[in-house]
Design a protein around this motif. Structure first.
Motif, PDB file in Angstrom:
ATOM      1  N   ASP A  64     -19.644 -18.316  46.911  1.00 31.64           N
ATOM      2  CA  ASP A  64     -19.070 -17.948  48.205  1.00 31.64           C
ATOM      3  C   ASP A  64     -18.116 -16.771  48.024  1.00 31.64           C
ATOM      4  N   ASP A 111     -22.365 -22.695  43.487  1.00 27.91           N
ATOM      5  CA  ASP A 111     -21.900 -23.246  44.749  1.00 27.91           C
ATOM      6  C   ASP A 111     -20.459 -23.724  44.734  1.00 27.91           C
ATOM      7  N   GLY A 122     -25.317 -17.916  45.192  1.00 32.23           N
ATOM      8  CA  GLY A 122     -24.713 -19.107  45.777  1.00 32.23           C
ATOM      9  C   GLY A 122     -23.199 -19.136  45.703  1.00 32.23           C
TER      10      GLY A 122
HETATM   11 CA    CA Z   1     -22.492 -21.286  48.675  1.00 30.96          CA
END
Ligand code: CA
Ligand code: C2E
Ligand code: CA
Ligand code: CA
Length: 287
Positions: free
Chosen positions: A180, A149, A178
């Motif tokens: 990006d 993340d 997760g």
């Molecule tokens: Ca994410």
């Protein structure tokens, strides 16, 4: 200089010759430079346009060349792409940056009021097609104990134009974990906006040219409409919008009103050493 055949003389262009020699010299020096540790990374803050808080940073690589001094990535990334050195170099940048993200976190005492600082890393098209991308990324995240993340990989819009499923597969895997994915330099290519839905991206980085057109106040009405349209489309697809190249407060204000989420640019901070980001984030958290 090339000598022309036949009865014509070709004039040498000393400047382009010098450039070619430097290019050649730089290209052959790249592998040793990586081994000798001549590359370093500067970090530029990514700021929340709503409240001005520092959300993270983009990693930007530089080469401290023993003769030529600090070289910008535009000078050597294309050469590294051409020779394939971009794969180990990109892996090095990713590992350093993720390690740096963990260090920031530790100094901030983990997930405190600041929230974890996120790290954005650029991926070149050659890295996208390299079979080791997903595994290398997983390994680096595991080795450093940073959760997926906290990582955002930036891929240019042009690298994904006409991308087939094979090219998108590794990005999809990373997105599912997760990580990006950001579409960099968005708005400069000719990608079909409807095509966006097919791509595993969660962030649009509007190209600097849009920010530049917000220079005058009021900005060009057509540009305003375009940015407004992109932002509303992005938000309807659940994407965040980051603007780059913000150099003035007026630009920041205009882009904030237009609904952009995150900003980056000299107005906030130039790219700099990692300690600088820590200071900025800390000032920001304490008042
Ligand atoms: Ca994410
Ligand atoms: P980019 O990804 O579009 O990065 C943004 C560029 O805009 C950076 O240039 C940054 O220093 C510059 N910039 C930031 N704020 C402002 C501003 O307010 N005004 C202006 N005029 N410029 C601003 P930089 O550091 O020279 O990097 C150039 C390009 O090199 C990057 O463009 C990226 O495509 C590439 N690059 C940098 N690091 C890496 C890397 O580790 N891997 C790969 N594959 N490419 C990289
Ligand atoms: Ca970028
Ligand atoms: Ca960009």
């Amino acid at each position: 200089a090339k000598s022309a055949g036949g009865n014509r003389f070709e004039l040498a262009d000393p400047e382009s010759d010098a450039r070619a020699i430097t290019r050649h010299g730089l290209t052959t020096a790249l592998p040793a430079a990586l081994e000798r540790g001549e590359f370093f990374i500067e970090y530029q803050p990514l700021v929340n346009l709503g409240d001005g808080s520092v959300r993270g940073a983009e990693a930007l690589v530089r080469w401290l060349h023993p003769q030529h001094g600090v070289l910008s990535p535009d000078r050597f990334i294309p050469l590294a792409e051409h020779t394939g050195l971009i794969v180990p170099l990109g892996r090095w940048v990713l590992e350093q940056s993720v390690r740096q993200a963990r260090a920031w976190r530790e100094r901030h005492g983990g997930a405190d009021a600041l929230g974890p600082l996120r790290i954005n890393v650029n991926l070149s098209p050659c890295q996208l097609t390299h079979p080791g991308l997903v595994q290398d990324t997983v390994d680096i995240l595991e080795r450093t104990g940073v959760e997926p993340d906290a990582l955002c990989l930036e891929v240019t819009e042009s690298a994904l134009i006409g991308a087939d499923d094979d090219l998108l597969k590794p990005l999809r895997r990373l997105a599912e974990m997760g990580v990006d994915i950001a579409l960099d330099d968005f708005g400069t290519g000719y990608s079909n906006l409807a095509n966006l839905r097919r791509l595993p991206v969660s962030v649009l980085k509007l190209d600097r040219s849009f920010t530049q057109s917000m220079q005058q106040f009021p900005a060009d009405p057509v540009d305003l409409k375009i940015v407004e349209g992109i932002v509303s489309l992005a938000h309807s697809l659940d994407l965040t919008v980051t603007v780059e190249g913000v150099e003035t407060g007026a630009q920041a204000e205009q882009l904030r009103i237009l609904g952009c989420d995150t900003a980056q640019g000299w107005y906030y901070a130039r790219p700099g050493p990692p300690e600088r980001l820590h200071e900025l984030a800390l000032v920001d958290a304490t008042g």
